[in-house]
Write an enzyme that holds these catalytic residues in place. Sequence first.
Site, PDB file in Angstrom:
ATOM      1  N   LYS A 135       0.861  -1.178   0.000  1.00 25.00           N
ATOM      2  CA  LYS A 135       0.000   0.000   0.000  1.00 25.00           C
ATOM      3  C   LYS A 135       0.898   1.229   0.000  1.00 25.00           C
ATOM      4  CE  LYS A 135      -3.584   2.515   2.429  1.00 25.00           C
ATOM      5  NZ  LYS A 135      -4.625   2.474   3.448  1.00 25.00           N
TER       6      LYS A 135
ATOM      7  N   LYS B 113      -2.085  -1.544  -3.921  1.00 28.93           N
ATOM      8  CA  LYS B 113      -2.939  -0.355  -3.907  1.00 28.93           C
ATOM      9  C   LYS B 113      -2.097   0.912  -4.006  1.00 28.93           C
ATOM     10  CE  LYS B 113      -5.962   2.053  -0.746  1.00 28.93           C
ATOM     11  NZ  LYS B 113      -6.435   2.099   0.592  1.00 28.93           N
TER      12      LYS B 113
HETATM   13  C1  PBG Z   1      -7.531   3.651   5.324  1.00 25.20           C
HETATM   14  C2  PBG Z   1      -7.746   3.457   3.885  1.00 25.20           C
HETATM   15  C3  PBG Z   1      -7.487   4.386   2.855  1.00 25.20           C
HETATM   16  C4  PBG Z   1      -7.991   3.826   1.699  1.00 25.20           C
HETATM   17  C5  PBG Z   1      -8.490   2.567   2.012  1.00 25.20           C
HETATM   18  N1  PBG Z   1      -8.320   2.343   3.373  1.00 25.20           N
HETATM   19  C6  PBG Z   1      -6.935   5.769   2.895  1.00 25.20           C
HETATM   20  C7  PBG Z   1      -5.586   6.013   3.394  1.00 25.20           C
HETATM   21  O1  PBG Z   1      -4.777   5.110   3.605  1.00 25.20           O
HETATM   22  O2  PBG Z   1      -5.305   7.181   3.630  1.00 25.20           O
HETATM   23  C8  PBG Z   1      -7.983   4.513   0.362  1.00 25.20           C
HETATM   24  C9  PBG Z   1      -8.982   4.055  -0.616  1.00 25.20           C
HETATM   25  C10 PBG Z   1      -9.234   4.963  -1.746  1.00 25.20           C
HETATM   26  O3  PBG Z   1      -8.589   6.010  -1.941  1.00 25.20           O
HETATM   27  O4  PBG Z   1     -10.154   4.635  -2.506  1.00 25.20           O
HETATM   28  N2  PBG Z   1      -6.487   3.056   5.940  1.00 25.20           N
END
Ligand code: PBG
Length: 325
Positions: A197, A250
Amino acid sequence: MSEMRQRPRRNRKNATVRGFLRETRLSPANLIYPLFFHEHADDAPIASMPGCSRLSLASLVEEAGAARAVGVNAVVLFPAVEEALKTPGAEEAFNPDGLVPRAIKALKEAYPDLVVITDVALDPYSSEGHDGLVAPDGRVLNDETVEVLCRQALSQAMAGADVIAPSDMMDGRVAAIRDALDDSGYEEVSILSYTAKYASAFYGPFRDALDSAPRHGDKQTYQMDPANAREALRECMLDEDEGADMLMVKPAGPYLDVIRLLREATTLPLAAYQVSGEYAMLKAAAERGWLDEKRVVLESLTSIRRAGADAILTYYARQAAEWLG
Ligand code: PBG
């Protein structure tokens, strides 16, 4: 007589030939639908994600039903938590009567075979807007956070979640959550780990949707540097070792090379998340008439599959499944 023996165009000559030669398939069964919801009785449209809203619990159940009707039988839950419930300790994250446990129960009651996936991270519940607990000096604490994440995961499993998806990027959380679930008799609850991520600017609209942007600093001490791919292999090996059932990359579109890299490095199933910013870009261009929405969406999802993702989390899940017919 023709000089040319090799004519690749012969394999593209009509729809039937193209059809039986197609290497990548995209079907509604590959799609997972992320949904936002809140405590209110009305739906609230999200400005930077046209077509998406923070749904009431009743609308959440209805939307999941509409997705199922077109073949999407998996949802991921993202709660927009009331500001008054956000605390430095993010205690609401493991409230057994909180919004997420109630949503899981409502969905499972309506559709027992719906696969309900829950996000594990503290940001929607933290007055700091970070995925972990924040020390007075601003550092995001790892091991202390993992303890809270385990409580959060347990409260979700208890409510009936099928798959727990830690998105926090703390070290060691997959093993700790696996142990916590197993110790409480939830051996059958799966873990879908956000393995790679990235600290991405493409999450902007999501943070608008949940009002969950970090109040101070950014997420670069836990989310990955967009410049790194080798590091994703390290995270992949750790998550496999810690007992993850499925891995995730992601964002998706800007990280197709990372999807391919992990596909080749692991035998575990792989998911990819077409995030809020990817959705917003496609939506904005389509609304202006600059791109053909259906064609670019299906092309982008097919490309994510081609790179090696088995499943795709996308805000277009219901719409794409309708298009796929
Ligand atoms: C939270 C989380 C996020 C997303 C999914 N879970 C945001 C972040 O890490 O700031 C992002 C999903 C998206 O942008 O569609 N931990």
